[in-house]
Design a protein around this motif. Sequence first.
Motif, PDB file in Angstrom:
ATOM      1  N   ALA A 106     -69.120-121.943  44.725  1.00 44.95           N
ATOM      2  CA  ALA A 106     -68.164-121.528  45.752  1.00 44.95           C
ATOM      3  C   ALA A 106     -67.125-120.557  45.217  1.00 44.95           C
ATOM      4  O   ALA A 106     -66.160-120.243  45.905  1.00 44.95           O
ATOM      5  CB  ALA A 106     -67.488-122.772  46.320  1.00 44.95           C
ATOM      6  N   TYR A 108     -66.926-117.274  44.634  1.00 50.60           N
ATOM      7  CA  TYR A 108     -66.632-116.065  45.404  1.00 50.60           C
ATOM      8  C   TYR A 108     -66.076-116.403  46.784  1.00 50.60           C
ATOM      9  O   TYR A 108     -65.103-115.797  47.249  1.00 50.60           O
ATOM     10  CB  TYR A 108     -67.895-115.199  45.542  1.00 50.60           C
ATOM     11  N   SER A 109     -66.687-117.361  47.444  1.00 52.22           N
ATOM     12  CA  SER A 109     -66.254-117.672  48.813  1.00 52.22           C
ATOM     13  C   SER A 109     -64.844-118.271  48.825  1.00 52.22           C
ATOM     14  O   SER A 109     -64.050-117.989  49.721  1.00 52.22           O
ATOM     15  CB  SER A 109     -67.269-118.586  49.510  1.00 52.22           C
ATOM     16  N   TYR A 110     -64.503-119.075  47.819  1.00 51.30           N
ATOM     17  CA  TYR A 110     -63.124-119.593  47.732  1.00 51.30           C
ATOM     18  C   TYR A 110     -62.138-118.454  47.544  1.00 51.30           C
ATOM     19  O   TYR A 110     -61.083-118.424  48.171  1.00 51.30           O
ATOM     20  CB  TYR A 110     -63.000-120.587  46.569  1.00 51.30           C
ATOM     21  N   ALA A 112     -62.527-115.439  48.439  1.00 53.24           N
ATOM     22  CA  ALA A 112     -62.474-114.671  49.681  1.00 53.24           C
ATOM     23  C   ALA A 112     -61.590-115.371  50.706  1.00 53.24           C
ATOM     24  O   ALA A 112     -60.914-114.732  51.514  1.00 53.24           O
ATOM     25  CB  ALA A 112     -63.887-114.483  50.243  1.00 53.24           C
ATOM     26  N   LYS A 113     -61.608-116.691  50.687  1.00 57.46           N
ATOM     27  CA  LYS A 113     -60.821-117.443  51.653  1.00 57.46           C
ATOM     28  C   LYS A 113     -59.351-117.515  51.270  1.00 57.46           C
ATOM     29  O   LYS A 113     -58.472-117.187  52.062  1.00 57.46           O
ATOM     30  CB  LYS A 113     -61.359-118.869  51.780  1.00 57.46           C
TER      31      LYS A 113
ATOM     32  N   GLY B 193     -65.194-116.016  53.795  1.00 64.72           N
ATOM     33  CA  GLY B 193     -63.942-116.768  53.822  1.00 64.72           C
ATOM     34  C   GLY B 193     -63.780-117.731  54.984  1.00 64.72           C
ATOM     35  O   GLY B 193     -62.815-118.485  55.022  1.00 64.72           O
ATOM     36  N   ALA B 254     -71.564-120.756  50.866  1.00 63.69           N
ATOM     37  CA  ALA B 254     -71.485-121.387  49.542  1.00 63.69           C
ATOM     38  C   ALA B 254     -70.250-122.263  49.503  1.00 63.69           C
ATOM     39  O   ALA B 254     -69.151-121.806  49.847  1.00 63.69           O
ATOM     40  CB  ALA B 254     -71.428-120.328  48.450  1.00 63.69           C
ATOM     41  N   GLY B 255     -70.427-123.520  49.132  1.00 62.53           N
ATOM     42  CA  GLY B 255     -69.288-124.435  49.061  1.00 62.53           C
ATOM     43  C   GLY B 255     -68.637-124.646  50.411  1.00 62.53           C
ATOM     44  O   GLY B 255     -67.449-124.942  50.502  1.00 62.53           O
ATOM     45  N   ILE B 257     -68.144-122.399  52.687  1.00 64.42           N
ATOM     46  CA  ILE B 257     -67.386-121.222  53.108  1.00 64.42           C
ATOM     47  C   ILE B 257     -68.334-120.029  53.178  1.00 64.42           C
ATOM     48  O   ILE B 257     -69.217-119.870  52.331  1.00 64.42           O
ATOM     49  CB  ILE B 257     -66.229-120.964  52.112  1.00 64.42           C
ATOM     50  N   SER B 258     -68.154-119.187  54.189  1.00 62.94           N
ATOM     51  CA  SER B 258     -69.051-118.049  54.379  1.00 62.94           C
ATOM     52  C   SER B 258     -68.937-117.067  53.228  1.00 62.94           C
ATOM     53  O   SER B 258     -67.857-116.873  52.656  1.00 62.94           O
ATOM     54  CB  SER B 258     -68.754-117.348  55.708  1.00 62.94           C
ATOM     55  N   HIS B 324     -59.360-120.617  60.080  1.00 65.59           N
ATOM     56  CA  HIS B 324     -59.054-119.799  58.900  1.00 65.59           C
ATOM     57  C   HIS B 324     -57.773-119.016  59.111  1.00 65.59           C
ATOM     58  O   HIS B 324     -56.900-118.958  58.233  1.00 65.59           O
ATOM     59  CB  HIS B 324     -60.210-118.844  58.611  1.00 65.59           C
TER      60      HIS B 324
END
Lengths: 331, 331, 331, 331
Positions: A106, A108-110, A112-113, B193, B254-255, B257-258, B324
């Motif tokens: 996760a 990258y997605s974390y 990104a978020k 995200g 992933a994880g 999250i998009s 989000h």
Amino acid sequence: MSINSFGHLLRLTTWGESHGAAIGCVIDGCPPGIAVDEGHIQRFLDLRRPGTGKNVSPRQEADLVRILSGVYERKTTGTPIALMIENSDARSADYPANAPYRPGHADYSYDAKYGFRDPRGGGRASARETAMRVAGGAVARLVIPEVIIAGRVVEIGGESDAERWDALLDEARAGGDSLGALVECVASGVPAGWGAPVYAKLDADLAAAAMGINAVKAVEIGDGFGAARLKGSENADAMRSGARFDSNHAGGIAGGISTGQPIVLRVAFKPTSSIRIAVPSIDASGQEVDAVTTGRHDPCVGIRGAPVVEAMVALVLADHKLLHRGQCGGQ
Amino acid sequence: MSINSFGHLLRLTTWGESHGAAIGCVIDGCPPGIAVDEGHIQRFLDLRRPGTGKNVSPRQEADLVRILSGVYERKTTGTPIALMIENSDARSADYPANAPYRPGHADYSYDAKYGFRDPRGGGRASARETAMRVAGGAVARLVIPEVIIAGRVVEIGGESDAERWDALLDEARAGGDSLGALVECVASGVPAGWGAPVYAKLDADLAAAAMGINAVKAVEIGDGFGAARLKGSENADAMRSGARFDSNHAGGIAGGISTGQPIVLRVAFKPTSSIRIAVPSIDASGQEVDAVTTGRHDPCVGIRGAPVVEAMVALVLADHKLLHRGQCGGQ
Amino acid sequence: MSINSFGHLLRLTTWGESHGAAIGCVIDGCPPGIAVDEGHIQRFLDLRRPGTGKNVSPRQEADLVRILSGVYERKTTGTPIALMIENSDARSADYPANAPYRPGHADYSYDAKYGFRDPRGGGRASARETAMRVAGGAVARLVIPEVIIAGRVVEIGGESDAERWDALLDEARAGGDSLGALVECVASGVPAGWGAPVYAKLDADLAAAAMGINAVKAVEIGDGFGAARLKGSENADAMRSGARFDSNHAGGIAGGISTGQPIVLRVAFKPTSSIRIAVPSIDASGQEVDAVTTGRHDPCVGIRGAPVVEAMVALVLADHKLLHRGQCGGQ
Amino acid sequence: MSINSFGHLLRLTTWGESHGAAIGCVIDGCPPGIAVDEGHIQRFLDLRRPGTGKNVSPRQEADLVRILSGVYERKTTGTPIALMIENSDARSADYPANAPYRPGHADYSYDAKYGFRDPRGGGRASARETAMRVAGGAVARLVIPEVIIAGRVVEIGGESDAERWDALLDEARAGGDSLGALVECVASGVPAGWGAPVYAKLDADLAAAAMGINAVKAVEIGDGFGAARLKGSENADAMRSGARFDSNHAGGIAGGISTGQPIVLRVAFKPTSSIRIAVPSIDASGQEVDAVTTGRHDPCVGIRGAPVVEAMVALVLADHKLLHRGQCGGQ
């Protein structure tokens, strides 16, 4: 609504990062007067604990759980049960801050978020969080003594013959690679009538529970994907006097409500994302850099997945027992 | 918590029985100022409407939707949007009150739960309820104009060659039998995200959304069950500069999250439970009696499932966009 | 979480604008098998209906409620109960789109939130929404037949002598002005043990229920503000054998949980904001302009408030009965 | 839904008993990237801490808070923030198991609900739980830097002249008695537009937040009970160009949504229930026995109430900022 909570009436909230001070959970809504102690919870935690064999992460965590509230003289009081495990063996040095995004993780997605994240050991996204699901599930089981929940690995690396698994895992480990797995879980003793129509269907809640486990990519109830290949006449579970069924294609759930048959679900775990084989990736600055995992990891995360699936099933069933009792009365 | 509601911030509540006066829904939490009218919603309803071909139920429902609140001068006001469809063609005579429990239906489990039920046309458990999901999804799409959602049947009766489907369906219909189906849905344009860690994971919410659709027995994200048979090195989605990915085994998540890649899920519909072939069953008094369905039904309920899957995906994604934005700000 | 829903297990969702096509609600989580018909609900609606006297709005609404789902052969089925009232007498012409923000109304705050709003008759912010609370409360009462709920106006315009009220109201009406009121509501028959500690306290839920009613600005339980002026020795409710209490300063709730004594709350309604006396205000463009209300309005909105308070109390108590049963079992 | 959680998007879950091992909380949904450390939270905890003067409980608790998760390098990560305070000075011996039900406490109602309870120091019903509200509020404040929240005691024992309070408290303490108090809290800087219509009204959420604090029996917004005694023309807050108001009878909220004016609420705390004066009561066996409190307690629990009210107001406002941003976008 809480994004780190699970359940309607019996509600698990977890917290903690892999390499923070501790991980923990709050179990809210548990009926009062249920006998419980740390030993009971510990037994289930020990089943998923790392460091117990060559096929699971060599990370050494005693994973000793403490009950901090909600239990008085070894009985639940009806108030929130807080559990905590200190993180004793967290080697943060394994995780440099500016590491490449690890594919399948996760990372990258974390970023990104949230814009940034705790990079130590996967932080909140670490499978370590599942220890608290197991702890919560251990309590949930006590709410449903009428139910027996049994999960087991039924396939590793596409192989269902368990005698071949050891060789497959040795091979994967030697090559720095990893394998996926299939876990099947059966809950027997669930009476007919638990569940809810439409948006809190027992199977929908089970699907969310299972899919929310780290590394899970698929879930099926009863015949699942196989049912899509059956004819209606083949898929029908005939009934007999005494509410007995000839078969259980439905996996114990019809219209979102339990039928009294065993509830059967199967869950697919992807192969552990952390591998010693280099995979092209980027870092937080966008620079291309190979990702190679050097930390301690399971060659097949699904092996430790079975107790987690069991725990999530226990949480869902206990929750629905209370929901059913709330709306419809009875025991 | 509401057992007939779905979603966190954008929340769909549906009501209505198959053969009651009407069915309807309330969409709460929709952003204000979005252009919408009945024509927009109707277009999506028409896609799942029965009576439009030989392979779907011949039940004739105009399914004309009315917007009763929440929209002023063709714009959403931010207050709850109520939609309603009157039930114009409900032949209750098809459903005698003391009928046998229809295998695969929720008849027995509803009785076990509630003590009795509205027996007309499946009552609340009827697939007719999904019309309101489609209506809700039509509104949800407007909340996420950046996303394109495309669902399609990819397999009927185990056959993926679409040219063979017509013959298979003819055969099933002629034999009074039914077929299952597989629906694939792809959502493109979701930015990296969206989603949430642990218990409101994007994939967990999608799994609940899909598994909660009538007749669905399985759901997978990305490679799904196939991922359990891959090695870690095969399953890794390598990344390149510009946050491009070489592959999408993860199905865009992933994880929880998009990742910015297309979100891909596959959903298994069991064969329609209502068949003209007799299946042993019991009635409410426990008496053994064969169940034979004589009402109007789809030979393959999955065919009308694609727009419903699309709608649920739209609801989940729109909800997570708002979640989000709530937590992390931004657009 | 839904911002137009109320309750935990028994959950009311309302929709509809004052001058839209209709208003309605969905009552979710109601136990099955409870006898109910439209006549029962209508009786409570008639108590708050406008057009029934000189001291309430002359707006003529039959307010005929229809049950659209969730009831079969006059019994609740356990599925969502949808109720609807068509808006028959909505004179939108009374409400020009570019009217000044009416002081005390939600006009300005809605515009600030949503950017625009449905200006007809207060739209969603109209007291008309409370009809659906009364309808929901009528159903909730059936869930708690052991409880008797009685609300009444105890003060109008600061005057507690009811014989003086008529003159005060005549005077206010003649002057184009309005009066506030105090409503007291007593719920008898609530057994000890309903409620929940900390964040779903019975009194906290009652406070939210009451404060969420249009025009309510204050709520107190038991001695309320008066308790702040008592000594501990004066405020103590002594107990006697048989769990009898000498007094009820606590208003039937201790630590958020019912004590078995009558639950007593008092609610303050501000004077109707719609008055014929000009008040300086601005319009949506920011221009200063006097606000003068010419539509039909109650000189004392609190008079019609008593049945609404009763309804909200019924909803809270029925919800907590189910919550208690869910967690702790029993009847 | 969780009965020990508070809030929609920003959600506080607390756990712990007065004399258990520790108390703690989980703050879920906090935006990422906010600077925070233990020192910031400790400052607010110190304001409500016992043992700091003769008018508050002499119990000596260092109340040292630890951040266990959700913060990395002194910034929130967006994942759940867990806080914990160890209970260092819990003298359980003060609380014999078979003590009389203390009037005004939750002893009897907890037993009626759960069948038994943790009797040590009030267990979960102890005011000690409010330490975690203060800690949660300290984090919530950081989410709304644009808002200044100031609470203060405005009345003790019915006396608003602060110079008389000391003598009143001395007298009460000497007589083994206790006094009630009034706390006023003002939140400035809240922009117009926060809140939600109907069932998550800003004032309804504030009312629940305040009424859920231990010992609180009443809450009012703006003119509150006074508004019920005003005429409509007196209660109207005239508006001027620039969205300025001439007055603030509404207390900064209209129709459940903030107006941009300061939000004003007043909260009534009953006198501390624990007094040294004997009050007739019963014990768990139903036997009549006088209740006399001998433990350590505040003569006026309201004095320590102000920081708790502030904290709850901060939690509600931060939550509604996120809710508003989720639905309506913007900052």
